[in-house]
Write a protein that holds these residues in place. Structure first.
Motif, PDB file in Angstrom:
ATOM      1  N   GLY A  15    -105.956 -39.925 -12.264  1.00  0.00           N
ATOM      2  CA  GLY A  15    -105.314 -41.217 -11.261  1.00  0.00           C
ATOM      3  C   GLY A  15    -106.578 -41.323 -10.304  1.00  0.00           C
ATOM      4  N   GLN A  16    -106.037 -41.839  -9.217  1.00  0.00           N
ATOM      5  CA  GLN A  16    -106.840 -42.287  -8.178  1.00  0.00           C
ATOM      6  C   GLN A  16    -106.366 -41.525  -6.970  1.00  0.00           C
ATOM      7  N   VAL A  17    -107.088 -40.577  -6.263  1.00  0.00           N
ATOM      8  CA  VAL A  17    -106.924 -39.747  -5.334  1.00  0.00           C
ATOM      9  C   VAL A  17    -107.788 -39.935  -4.130  1.00  0.00           C
ATOM     10  N   THR A  18    -106.999 -39.440  -2.880  1.00  0.00           N
ATOM     11  CA  THR A  18    -107.994 -39.665  -1.749  1.00  0.00           C
ATOM     12  C   THR A  18    -108.706 -38.438  -1.495  1.00  0.00           C
ATOM     13  N   SER A  19    -108.199 -37.335  -2.013  1.00  0.00           N
ATOM     14  CA  SER A  19    -109.100 -35.892  -1.868  1.00  0.00           C
ATOM     15  C   SER A  19    -108.574 -35.030  -2.756  1.00  0.00           C
ATOM     16  N   VAL A  20    -109.255 -33.922  -3.130  1.00  0.00           N
ATOM     17  CA  VAL A  20    -109.107 -32.973  -3.909  1.00  0.00           C
ATOM     18  C   VAL A  20    -109.679 -31.710  -3.248  1.00  0.00           C
ATOM     19  N   THR A  21    -108.920 -30.545  -3.128  1.00  0.00           N
ATOM     20  CA  THR A  21    -109.356 -29.246  -2.688  1.00  0.00           C
ATOM     21  C   THR A  21    -109.237 -28.157  -3.796  1.00  0.00           C
ATOM     22  N   VAL A  22    -110.409 -27.448  -3.885  1.00  0.00           N
ATOM     23  CA  VAL A  22    -110.528 -26.660  -5.217  1.00  0.00           C
ATOM     24  C   VAL A  22    -111.175 -25.199  -4.703  1.00  0.00           C
ATOM     25  N   PRO A  23    -110.647 -24.198  -5.640  1.00  0.00           N
ATOM     26  CA  PRO A  23    -111.117 -22.803  -5.216  1.00  0.00           C
ATOM     27  C   PRO A  23    -112.532 -22.378  -5.800  1.00  0.00           C
ATOM     28  N   GLY A  24    -113.550 -22.611  -4.875  1.00  0.00           N
ATOM     29  CA  GLY A  24    -114.685 -22.376  -5.353  1.00  0.00           C
ATOM     30  C   GLY A  24    -115.085 -20.612  -5.269  1.00  0.00           C
ATOM     31  N   VAL A  25    -115.980 -20.358  -5.941  1.00  0.00           N
ATOM     32  CA  VAL A  25    -116.344 -18.959  -5.921  1.00  0.00           C
ATOM     33  C   VAL A  25    -116.732 -18.284  -4.650  1.00  0.00           C
ATOM     34  N   ASP A  26    -117.439 -19.381  -3.809  1.00  0.00           N
ATOM     35  CA  ASP A  26    -117.606 -18.833  -2.674  1.00  0.00           C
ATOM     36  C   ASP A  26    -116.695 -19.418  -1.408  1.00  0.00           C
ATOM     37  N   GLY A  27    -115.440 -19.635  -1.955  1.00  0.00           N
ATOM     38  CA  GLY A  27    -114.359 -20.329  -1.184  1.00  0.00           C
ATOM     39  C   GLY A  27    -113.924 -21.417  -1.288  1.00  0.00           C
ATOM     40  N   SER A  28    -112.782 -22.101  -0.811  1.00  0.00           N
ATOM     41  CA  SER A  28    -112.070 -23.354  -1.264  1.00  0.00           C
ATOM     42  C   SER A  28    -113.109 -24.566  -0.434  1.00  0.00           C
ATOM     43  N   PHE A  29    -113.290 -25.655  -1.257  1.00  0.00           N
ATOM     44  CA  PHE A  29    -114.043 -26.701  -0.467  1.00  0.00           C
ATOM     45  C   PHE A  29    -113.261 -27.840  -1.017  1.00  0.00           C
ATOM     46  N   GLN A  30    -113.334 -29.047  -0.178  1.00  0.00           N
ATOM     47  CA  GLN A  30    -112.715 -30.336  -0.605  1.00  0.00           C
ATOM     48  C   GLN A  30    -113.721 -31.182  -0.738  1.00  0.00           C
ATOM     49  N   ILE A  31    -113.342 -32.256  -1.763  1.00  0.00           N
ATOM     50  CA  ILE A  31    -114.185 -33.432  -2.155  1.00  0.00           C
ATOM     51  C   ILE A  31    -113.464 -34.700  -1.750  1.00  0.00           C
ATOM     52  N   LEU A  32    -114.066 -35.523  -1.041  1.00  0.00           N
ATOM     53  CA  LEU A  32    -113.664 -36.752  -0.778  1.00  0.00           C
ATOM     54  C   LEU A  32    -114.471 -38.136  -1.081  1.00  0.00           C
ATOM     55  N   ASN A  33    -113.925 -39.259  -1.097  1.00  0.00           N
ATOM     56  CA  ASN A  33    -114.514 -40.365  -1.741  1.00  0.00           C
ATOM     57  C   ASN A  33    -116.186 -40.331  -1.121  1.00  0.00           C
ATOM     58  N   ASN A  34    -117.046 -40.788  -2.027  1.00  0.00           N
ATOM     59  CA  ASN A  34    -118.526 -40.916  -1.876  1.00  0.00           C
ATOM     60  C   ASN A  34    -119.001 -39.393  -1.461  1.00  0.00           C
ATOM     61  N   HIS A  35    -118.558 -38.350  -2.158  1.00  0.00           N
ATOM     62  CA  HIS A  35    -119.063 -37.194  -1.847  1.00  0.00           C
ATOM     63  C   HIS A  35    -120.410 -36.953  -2.757  1.00  0.00           C
ATOM     64  N   ALA A  36    -121.277 -36.275  -2.305  1.00  0.00           N
ATOM     65  CA  ALA A  36    -122.625 -36.024  -3.244  1.00  0.00           C
ATOM     66  C   ALA A  36    -122.137 -35.343  -4.619  1.00  0.00           C
ATOM     67  N   PRO A  37    -122.912 -35.759  -5.458  1.00  0.00           N
ATOM     68  CA  PRO A  37    -122.914 -35.278  -6.679  1.00  0.00           C
ATOM     69  C   PRO A  37    -122.836 -33.603  -6.864  1.00  0.00           C
ATOM     70  N   ILE A  38    -121.969 -32.791  -7.651  1.00  0.00           N
ATOM     71  CA  ILE A  38    -121.983 -31.750  -7.478  1.00  0.00           C
ATOM     72  C   ILE A  38    -121.133 -31.165  -8.898  1.00  0.00           C
ATOM     73  N   VAL A  39    -121.743 -29.913  -9.207  1.00  0.00           N
ATOM     74  CA  VAL A  39    -120.992 -29.140 -10.317  1.00  0.00           C
ATOM     75  C   VAL A  39    -120.847 -27.936  -9.719  1.00  0.00           C
ATOM     76  N   SER A  40    -119.747 -27.244 -10.032  1.00  0.00           N
ATOM     77  CA  SER A  40    -119.615 -25.750  -9.616  1.00  0.00           C
ATOM     78  C   SER A  40    -118.384 -25.021 -10.376  1.00  0.00           C
ATOM     79  N   ILE A  41    -118.403 -23.799 -10.257  1.00  0.00           N
ATOM     80  CA  ILE A  41    -117.543 -23.027 -10.971  1.00  0.00           C
ATOM     81  C   ILE A  41    -116.289 -22.781 -10.158  1.00  0.00           C
ATOM     82  N   LEU A  42    -114.973 -22.668 -10.637  1.00  0.00           N
ATOM     83  CA  LEU A  42    -113.697 -22.531  -9.814  1.00  0.00           C
ATOM     84  C   LEU A  42    -113.483 -20.942 -10.332  1.00  0.00           C
ATOM     85  N   GLU A  43    -112.634 -20.417  -9.470  1.00  0.00           N
ATOM     86  CA  GLU A  43    -111.974 -19.189  -9.711  1.00  0.00           C
ATOM     87  C   GLU A  43    -110.652 -19.287  -9.532  1.00  0.00           C
TER      88      GLU A  43
END
Length: 93
Positions: A15-43
């Motif tokens: 669905g359509q979201v305004t933000s998503v915060t995820v548990p990255g291996v180096d700490g949590s990070f948030q993704i907002l609209n127009n975020h730079a491309p990224i690929v990351s592993i989650l823990e």
């Protein structure tokens, strides 16, 4: 932006979201609209989803915890996230 959360068993959310915060291996990070491309592993941790509205199928609704009308969380043990062209794909275990 569009968010898809997929597990080996089912598509948990799409669905359509305004933000998503995820548990990255180096700490949590948030993704907002127009975020730079990224690929990351989650823990192990919690995914926090903010959206104007939510529509869960009955089969997966019990996996999400309601924080308020516009925020839900989902516990995961591991995963991968990709953000590209305002589309976020999260593969979770």
């Amino acid at each position: 932006m569009i968010l898809d959360i997929v597990s080996p068993e089912a598509k948990l959310f799409s669905g359509q979201v305004t933000s998503v915060t995820v548990p990255g291996v180096d700490g949590s990070f948030q993704i907002l609209n127009n975020h730079a491309p990224i690929v990351s592993i989650l823990e192990k941790g919690t995914i926090k989803i903010a959206a104007p509205s939510f529509n869960f199928s009955k089969e997966v609704a019990d996996k999400f915890v309601r924080v308020n009308d516009q925020t839900y969380t989902l516990g995961i043990t591991s995963g991968t996230i990709e953000m590209k062209d305002n589309k976020v794909i999260v593969l979770v275990d």
